[in-house]
Design a protein around this motif. Sequence first.
Motif, PDB file in Angstrom:
ATOM      1  N   LYS A   1      25.747 -80.762 -34.203  1.00 29.62           N
ATOM      2  CA  LYS A   1      26.331 -82.096 -34.058  1.00 29.62           C
ATOM      3  C   LYS A   1      27.785 -82.189 -34.491  1.00 29.62           C
ATOM      4  CE  LYS A   1      21.948 -84.613 -34.379  1.00 29.62           C
ATOM      5  NZ  LYS A   1      21.117 -85.584 -35.150  1.00 29.62           N
ATOM      6  N   SER A   2      28.233 -81.254 -35.325  1.00 29.11           N
ATOM      7  CA  SER A   2      29.635 -81.267 -35.754  1.00 29.11           C
ATOM      8  C   SER A   2      30.323 -80.009 -35.260  1.00 29.11           C
ATOM      9  CB  SER A   2      29.743 -81.347 -37.282  1.00 29.11           C
ATOM     10  OG  SER A   2      29.240 -80.163 -37.881  1.00 29.11           O
ATOM     11  N   LYS A   3      31.582 -80.150 -34.899  1.00 31.01           N
ATOM     12  CA  LYS A   3      32.311 -79.035 -34.292  1.00 31.01           C
ATOM     13  C   LYS A   3      32.482 -77.878 -35.262  1.00 31.01           C
ATOM     14  CE  LYS A   3      36.373 -77.903 -31.529  1.00 31.01           C
ATOM     15  NZ  LYS A   3      37.641 -78.395 -30.929  1.00 31.01           N
ATOM     16  N   GLU A   4      32.770 -78.201 -36.539  1.00 29.10           N
ATOM     17  CA  GLU A   4      32.978 -77.106 -37.485  1.00 29.10           C
ATOM     18  C   GLU A   4      31.712 -76.279 -37.693  1.00 29.10           C
ATOM     19  OE1 GLU A   4      32.976 -80.850 -40.244  1.00 29.10           O
ATOM     20  OE2 GLU A   4      33.642 -80.317 -38.225  1.00 29.10           O
ATOM     21  N   MET A   5      30.534 -76.943 -37.657  1.00 26.15           N
ATOM     22  CA  MET A   5      29.285 -76.205 -37.812  1.00 26.15           C
ATOM     23  C   MET A   5      28.981 -75.375 -36.564  1.00 26.15           C
ATOM     24  SD  MET A   5      28.313 -76.446 -40.798  1.00 26.15           S
ATOM     25  CE  MET A   5      27.007 -75.320 -40.363  1.00 26.15           C
ATOM     26  N   ARG A   6      29.302 -75.919 -35.402  1.00 24.62           N
ATOM     27  CA  ARG A   6      29.102 -75.150 -34.172  1.00 24.62           C
ATOM     28  C   ARG A   6      29.964 -73.896 -34.176  1.00 24.62           C
ATOM     29  NH1 ARG A   6      29.315 -80.327 -31.716  1.00 24.62           N
ATOM     30  NH2 ARG A   6      31.422 -79.924 -30.910  1.00 24.62           N
TER      31      ARG A   6
ATOM     32  N   LEU B   1      37.779 -65.375 -50.285  1.00 22.23           N
ATOM     33  CA  LEU B   1      37.809 -66.840 -50.252  1.00 22.23           C
ATOM     34  C   LEU B   1      36.578 -67.423 -50.935  1.00 22.23           C
ATOM     35  CD1 LEU B   1      38.992 -67.585 -46.598  1.00 22.23           C
ATOM     36  CD2 LEU B   1      40.368 -67.166 -48.646  1.00 22.23           C
ATOM     37  N   THR B   2      36.764 -68.566 -51.563  1.00 23.97           N
ATOM     38  CA  THR B   2      35.625 -69.285 -52.110  1.00 23.97           C
ATOM     39  C   THR B   2      34.885 -69.972 -50.970  1.00 23.97           C
ATOM     40  OG1 THR B   2      36.855 -71.334 -52.416  1.00 23.97           O
ATOM     41  CG2 THR B   2      36.936 -69.726 -54.219  1.00 23.97           C
ATOM     42  N   PHE B   3      33.667 -70.414 -51.247  1.00 26.84           N
ATOM     43  CA  PHE B   3      32.907 -71.132 -50.228  1.00 26.84           C
ATOM     44  C   PHE B   3      33.663 -72.380 -49.760  1.00 26.84           C
ATOM     45  CE2 PHE B   3      29.288 -68.994 -52.477  1.00 26.84           C
ATOM     46  CZ  PHE B   3      28.886 -68.215 -51.406  1.00 26.84           C
ATOM     47  N   GLU B   4      34.325 -73.049 -50.690  1.00 19.00           N
ATOM     48  CA  GLU B   4      35.063 -74.267 -50.336  1.00 19.00           C
ATOM     49  C   GLU B   4      36.259 -73.946 -49.443  1.00 19.00           C
ATOM     50  OE1 GLU B   4      32.272 -74.984 -53.242  1.00 19.00           O
ATOM     51  OE2 GLU B   4      33.920 -73.540 -53.418  1.00 19.00           O
ATOM     52  N   GLU B   5      36.916 -72.826 -49.700  1.00 21.75           N
ATOM     53  CA  GLU B   5      38.035 -72.427 -48.854  1.00 21.75           C
ATOM     54  C   GLU B   5      37.573 -72.110 -47.437  1.00 21.75           C
ATOM     55  OE1 GLU B   5      41.325 -70.229 -51.580  1.00 21.75           O
ATOM     56  OE2 GLU B   5      39.351 -69.273 -51.539  1.00 21.75           O
ATOM     57  N   VAL B   6      36.433 -71.450 -47.325  1.00 23.88           N
ATOM     58  CA  VAL B   6      35.898 -71.127 -46.006  1.00 23.88           C
ATOM     59  C   VAL B   6      35.551 -72.403 -45.255  1.00 23.88           C
ATOM     60  CG1 VAL B   6      34.033 -69.981 -44.758  1.00 23.88           C
ATOM     61  CG2 VAL B   6      35.021 -68.892 -46.770  1.00 23.88           C
ATOM     62  N   GLU B   7      34.966 -73.365 -45.958  1.00 21.52           N
ATOM     63  CA  GLU B   7      34.621 -74.636 -45.320  1.00 21.52           C
ATOM     64  C   GLU B   7      35.867 -75.355 -44.813  1.00 21.52           C
ATOM     65  OE1 GLU B   7      31.992 -78.664 -46.306  1.00 21.52           O
ATOM     66  OE2 GLU B   7      32.036 -76.974 -47.723  1.00 21.52           O
ATOM     67  N   LYS B   8      36.953 -75.294 -45.582  1.00 20.26           N
ATOM     68  CA  LYS B   8      38.204 -75.910 -45.151  1.00 20.26           C
ATOM     69  C   LYS B   8      38.768 -75.222 -43.909  1.00 20.26           C
ATOM     70  CE  LYS B   8      39.671 -77.686 -49.669  1.00 20.26           C
ATOM     71  NZ  LYS B   8      39.851 -79.099 -49.266  1.00 20.26           N
ATOM     72  N   LEU B   9      38.589 -73.895 -43.830  1.00 20.59           N
ATOM     73  CA  LEU B   9      39.054 -73.170 -42.648  1.00 20.59           C
ATOM     74  C   LEU B   9      38.362 -73.673 -41.387  1.00 20.59           C
ATOM     75  CD1 LEU B   9      39.344 -69.398 -43.678  1.00 20.59           C
ATOM     76  CD2 LEU B   9      41.181 -70.953 -43.038  1.00 20.59           C
ATOM     77  N   TRP B  10      37.049 -73.887 -41.476  1.00 24.21           N
ATOM     78  CA  TRP B  10      36.324 -74.367 -40.295  1.00 24.21           C
ATOM     79  C   TRP B  10      36.767 -75.775 -39.913  1.00 24.21           C
ATOM     80  CZ3 TRP B  10      34.742 -70.720 -37.624  1.00 24.21           C
ATOM     81  CH2 TRP B  10      34.081 -69.611 -38.148  1.00 24.21           C
ATOM     82  N   LYS B  11      37.028 -76.613 -40.895  1.00 27.66           N
ATOM     83  CA  LYS B  11      37.500 -77.966 -40.590  1.00 27.66           C
ATOM     84  C   LYS B  11      38.848 -77.925 -39.901  1.00 27.66           C
ATOM     85  CE  LYS B  11      34.928 -80.316 -44.255  1.00 27.66           C
ATOM     86  NZ  LYS B  11      34.989 -81.067 -45.536  1.00 27.66           N
ATOM     87  N   GLU B  12      39.721 -77.022 -40.357  1.00 26.43           N
ATOM     88  CA  GLU B  12      41.026 -76.874 -39.717  1.00 26.43           C
ATOM     89  C   GLU B  12      40.881 -76.359 -38.286  1.00 26.43           C
ATOM     90  OE1 GLU B  12      43.848 -77.827 -40.760  1.00 26.43           O
ATOM     91  OE2 GLU B  12      43.287 -78.387 -42.800  1.00 26.43           O
ATOM     92  N   ARG B  13      39.987 -75.404 -38.101  1.00 26.61           N
ATOM     93  CA  ARG B  13      39.766 -74.877 -36.753  1.00 26.61           C
ATOM     94  C   ARG B  13      39.184 -75.939 -35.839  1.00 26.61           C
ATOM     95  NH1 ARG B  13      38.266 -68.789 -35.597  1.00 26.61           N
ATOM     96  NH2 ARG B  13      39.888 -67.759 -36.814  1.00 26.61           N
ATOM     97  N   ALA B  14      38.279 -76.749 -36.388  1.00 23.33           N
ATOM     98  CA  ALA B  14      37.661 -77.802 -35.585  1.00 23.33           C
ATOM     99  C   ALA B  14      38.696 -78.831 -35.152  1.00 23.33           C
ATOM    100  CB  ALA B  14      36.541 -78.474 -36.372  1.00 23.33           C
ATOM    101  N   ARG B  15      39.655 -79.123 -36.029  1.00 19.41           N
ATOM    102  CA  ARG B  15      40.708 -80.080 -35.680  1.00 19.41           C
ATOM    103  C   ARG B  15      41.776 -79.449 -34.796  1.00 19.41           C
ATOM    104  NH1 ARG B  15      40.094 -82.011 -41.192  1.00 19.41           N
ATOM    105  NH2 ARG B  15      41.816 -80.680 -41.857  1.00 19.41           N
ATOM    106  N   GLY B  16      41.791 -78.120 -34.763  1.00 18.53           N
ATOM    107  CA  GLY B  16      42.781 -77.429 -33.945  1.00 18.53           C
ATOM    108  C   GLY B  16      44.177 -77.537 -34.484  1.00 18.53           C
ATOM    109  N   SER B  17      44.318 -77.804 -35.788  1.00 17.25           N
ATOM    110  CA  SER B  17      45.640 -77.984 -36.379  1.00 17.25           C
ATOM    111  C   SER B  17      46.081 -76.716 -37.077  1.00 17.25           C
ATOM    112  CB  SER B  17      45.612 -79.138 -37.382  1.00 17.25           C
ATOM    113  OG  SER B  17      44.761 -78.820 -38.451  1.00 17.25           O
ATOM    114  N   SER B  18      47.342 -76.675 -37.422  1.00 17.72           N
ATOM    115  CA  SER B  18      47.907 -75.544 -38.173  1.00 17.72           C
ATOM    116  C   SER B  18      48.618 -76.108 -39.391  1.00 17.72           C
ATOM    117  CB  SER B  18      48.876 -74.741 -37.315  1.00 17.72           C
ATOM    118  OG  SER B  18      48.228 -74.219 -36.186  1.00 17.72           O
ATOM    119  N   SER B  19      47.826 -76.643 -40.274  1.00 19.99           N
ATOM    120  CA  SER B  19      48.406 -77.312 -41.434  1.00 19.99           C
ATOM    121  C   SER B  19      49.113 -76.331 -42.349  1.00 19.99           C
ATOM    122  CB  SER B  19      47.303 -78.036 -42.220  1.00 19.99           C
ATOM    123  OG  SER B  19      46.436 -77.091 -42.781  1.00 19.99           O
TER     124      SER B  19
END
Length: 578
Positions: free
Chosen positions: A341-346, A542-560
């Motif tokens: 249901k969420s892009k980052e999880m997919r 990477l910590t688990f939290e860092e990995v989760e942030k990576l997926w959120k960034e990929r899901a948004r398609g941004s390059s923060s």
Amino acid sequence: MTIESMPGSSGYLDTYPGRRITYFSNGYVLSLTVVAGIGGLLFGYDTAEFHGRPSSLDTATLLPWVHPGERNYSTFALEFLLGPYTSSLVRSLGWPKNLQTGYHGASALANYEKNHGSGFFMGVISGALLYIKDEFEVVSQSSFLQETIVSMALVGAMIGAAAGGWINDAYGRKKATLLADVVFTIGAIVMAAAPDPYVLIAGRLLVGLGVGVASVTAPVYIAEASPSEIRGGLVSTNVLMITGGQFLSYLVNLAFTEVPGTWRWMLGVSGVPSIIQFSLMLFLPESPRWLYLKDNKSQAISVLSKIYDPDRLEDEIDQLAAASEEEHKRKNSVSYLDVFKSKEMRLAFLAGAGLQAFQQFTGINTVMYYSPTIVQMAGFRSNQLALLLSLIVAAMNAMGTIVGIYLIDYVGRRKLALSSLSGVFLSLVILSGSFFMGSSGSGSGLYGWLAVLGLALYIAFFSPGMGPVPWAVNSEIYPQAYRGICGGMSATVNWISNLIVAQSFLSIASSIGTGPTFLILAGVAVLASVFVVVFVPETKGLTFEEVEKLWKERARGSSSQERRGLLENQDDGDDDEP
């Protein structure tokens, strides 16, 4: 707290190098890893695979030097170590006629009717089945029963892996491990005491269920108890236990060959590791992350205090508190459908499941299957050499995994997977070429030695990379709430891919030839490399939290800027040992 300052991140450890933990510096973490890794031992012991469709196998095809009617320890051991081969396969290699005929007194490992269906022979069952057929006449007369006895463990493993993810998230990693041990042990006892083949099949199903749950639980438990800088190596230790279990299964087959009640000992002794793990696991804690996020903070802190020094402990607790608050904002439980249901999880599941599928589709089990044939192609006819072949290949696989334990946290997951796949591609091309030359009758004995080179290169490149990397990545790329479910789903993908290869490989090889089939696998290795480049991010250190942030960034398609800073820190730390 910025992403670079999170405890365990590369930026944090660069700032506080004294807080870095190495593989052998913390005996407590290592002991947790080894005990949890016994689950991998169960996995490897029962699932060292001999793939193929064993149609009308004649043992003489592989043992032409044995005098007709002779049946002794050496030839009998060779039968179950060499695994199922078809006469048509040997003919397709262009071997002389005298290598295609021979004695008929020795029983074959399996004698299925042609085109009856596909099967694969797992670790210890490959040897035990010979004796099971001797004891139960109905089994020797029914290819369906033989196939069912062997494959029922895989059916159980697929079910166990699919359910194991939910069990892990609902009841914890420790209880899931204990459950897997109980089910596996009961299965081993049922197999050893089976009065008929139908009870034996039930025991195989129970063993498979235990293996399936263990295949999900062990990597997750180890990852959640591991400091991020050595997490890959510790999770890869579980893979070392898998390859060690495969090696052990061959030794057990040999040890019990001439013992009364042979097959019952072979199958029953498989319960010993699960009993040992159950006994030791009673004294080990639950995963600290699972405890903390389930609001059992005091126990979680008690476990963490044995892993980290006081300064880093405080930072780790602060990070867990922030993660716990984030988790509580989500709904309390997640379902399998929520993964999509969420892009980052997919994206995360695509990366994890894809790696598991490519681990199988790049041909590890088909290459292992052909290893005895490859040595035969090189012109070796020694009984002793053939007998030791499976042991040597299994030992090479284990040694390669040890190399992977070091490299995975040193060069990173992506680089290790890509270099592994490059070597796999090269070795499969060499193997394909050697089979092409063998079938055409050209190249004298050169093609045999070329095949041996391809086999050695394949094991040398696959075992440190595509062996441990899929399991390590899947243990760390999912958020806490999804880690068990997604880990179980991706492990199920691995088992299903395993089955697809087992069902299709010999059909394809008989249709188009062995050389072209290995060439197809080489093409799959190229596709796997592209997949890793496009879909799998680097998670080293990477910590688990860092990995989760990576997926959120990929899901948004941004390059923060935050992500660019993270990647820069990773690149800067590539040359630093953990």
